[in-house]
Enzyme design. Sequence first.
Site, PDB file in Angstrom:
ATOM      1  N   SER A 164      -1.344  -7.666  10.973  1.00  0.00           N
ATOM      2  CA  SER A 164      -2.575  -7.709  11.100  1.00  0.00           C
ATOM      3  C   SER A 164      -3.517  -7.815   9.884  1.00  0.00           C
ATOM      4  CB  SER A 164      -3.052  -6.570  11.785  1.00  0.00           C
ATOM      5  OG  SER A 164      -4.534  -6.254  11.997  1.00  0.00           O
ATOM      6  N   ASN A 165      -3.215  -6.883   8.855  1.00  0.00           N
ATOM      7  CA  ASN A 165      -4.061  -7.052   7.507  1.00  0.00           C
ATOM      8  C   ASN A 165      -3.818  -8.106   6.912  1.00  0.00           C
ATOM      9  OD1 ASN A 165      -2.246  -6.487   4.874  1.00  0.00           O
ATOM     10  ND2 ASN A 165      -1.216  -5.356   6.642  1.00  0.00           N
TER      11      ASN A 165
ATOM     12  N   CYS B 110       1.041  -0.991  -0.004  1.00  0.00           N
ATOM     13  CA  CYS B 110       0.020   0.133   0.054  1.00  0.00           C
ATOM     14  C   CYS B 110       0.824   1.290   0.112  1.00  0.00           C
ATOM     15  CB  CYS B 110      -0.959  -0.125   1.348  1.00  0.00           C
ATOM     16  SG  CYS B 110       0.078  -0.082   2.856  1.00  0.00           S
TER      17      CYS B 110
ATOM     18  N   GLU C 264       0.149  -0.806  16.500  1.00  0.00           N
ATOM     19  CA  GLU C 264      -0.727   0.304  15.980  1.00  0.00           C
ATOM     20  C   GLU C 264      -1.465   0.816  17.213  1.00  0.00           C
ATOM     21  OE1 GLU C 264      -2.916   0.052  12.264  1.00  0.00           O
ATOM     22  OE2 GLU C 264      -4.249   1.709  13.038  1.00  0.00           O
TER      23      GLU C 264
ATOM     24  N   HIS D 164       3.364   1.698  11.968  1.00  0.00           N
ATOM     25  CA  HIS D 164       2.346   1.491  12.672  1.00  0.00           C
ATOM     26  C   HIS D 164       2.149   2.488  13.506  1.00  0.00           C
ATOM     27  CE1 HIS D 164       4.748  -2.197  11.385  1.00  0.00           C
ATOM     28  NE2 HIS D 164       3.522  -2.539  10.935  1.00  0.00           N
TER      29      HIS D 164
ATOM     30  N   SER E 161       1.986  -5.433   3.532  1.00  0.00           N
ATOM     31  CA  SER E 161       3.539  -5.434   3.670  1.00  0.00           C
ATOM     32  C   SER E 161       4.005  -6.475   3.116  1.00  0.00           C
ATOM     33  CB  SER E 161       3.625  -5.530   5.113  1.00  0.00           C
ATOM     34  OG  SER E 161       2.818  -6.516   5.733  1.00  0.00           O
TER      35      SER E 161
ATOM     36  N   HIS F  21      -1.257  -4.996  19.507  1.00  0.00           N
ATOM     37  CA  HIS F  21      -0.551  -4.667  18.373  1.00  0.00           C
ATOM     38  C   HIS F  21      -0.042  -3.222  18.441  1.00  0.00           C
ATOM     39  CE1 HIS F  21      -0.573  -3.645  14.065  1.00  0.00           C
ATOM     40  NE2 HIS F  21      -0.688  -4.646  13.652  1.00  0.00           N
TER      41      HIS F  21
END
Length: 320
Positions: free
Chosen positions: A231-232, A18, A133, A81, A275, A131
């Site tokens: 996570s994503n 991204c 973030e 993050h 990522s 996490h």
Amino acid sequence: MLSKPPLKIVLCSPRGFCAGVVRAIDTVERALALYGAPVYVRHEIVHNRYVVDNLRAKGAVFVEELDEIPDTKAPVVFSAHGVPKDVPEEAHRRNFFSLDATCPLVTKVHREAAIHYKRGREILLIGHSHHPEVVGTLGQLPEGAVSLIETTADAEAYQPKNPDNLAFVTQTTLSIDDTSGIVAVLRQRFPNISGPHKEDICYATTNRQAAVKKVAPIVDAMIVVGAPNSSNSLRLREVAEREGCKVAVLAQRASDIEWSQFEGIATLGLTAGASAPEVIVEEIMGAFAERYELSVETVSAAEENEFFPLPRALRPDAAE
Ligand code: 0CJ
Ligand code: F3S
């Protein structure tokens, strides 16, 4: 020689890097090019071993906390993050030359939380405990100012001090479906809650999940290129499974593939977390091509053309 069985690979689009990840990796690359090694990086710049190993080979030094860094003039980069407020404060105290690679879409959430706090609201953060973030977003405000909501059960159970003075923000990489369930509970229980229109899930997370939703029902198995701490990427694997893929696995490299899981399949979906580099997608396709006669198709759920400029200090026009 025996002929290979046919296999159709359906590539999800968009997939992979991204704009925030490109910016974060470029920040480290450009700092290395401008200042030379070492460039210190707090936490994995993005959750990908291949990316981290590559940057390490060029002279990046990865640490988890600033106290692992000696007194230095070398750049110190904060990961995509985001970081709790005390991290830049500590970097300033130690006279570090810090470069913030926090994704602008995470910074946006930090700002939303700060505004709610200024307005005296009680803040809920929808996200996953521990996490980085979430640690970063919680750490924007004094301890106790933000409460974490991880599940619909947490949303059902939450007892606010004042139900008319509540706000919520979210992690950017959550499941769209799980989060809309949690937000629905909050809005139903607390009709005056302030928050974003839907949630704070970013465009990249949204689009990658949408593509997996299109592909999962038409394939026998799905591989998500991504790391177990991403996570994503984890959410993409979950979406594939929920949409009916009996085999839905994460893979960091082609060597992770357990070939017995893919015996007898005729179609394979392939995607990559935000990522995960495209070279690994290619590596995995190459590994399948050794065993199958491949045909390849792409299914697209969205067009992307986001671009985030580098931190100001690294832009070519920055004053020396
Ligand atoms: O948190 C972010 C701003 C996403 C960064 C890119 O992905 P990744 O895998 O490093 O991080 P997540 O674990 O948050 O998905
Ligand atoms: Fe940013 Fe979303 Fe990527 S928050 S780093 S654009 S996954």
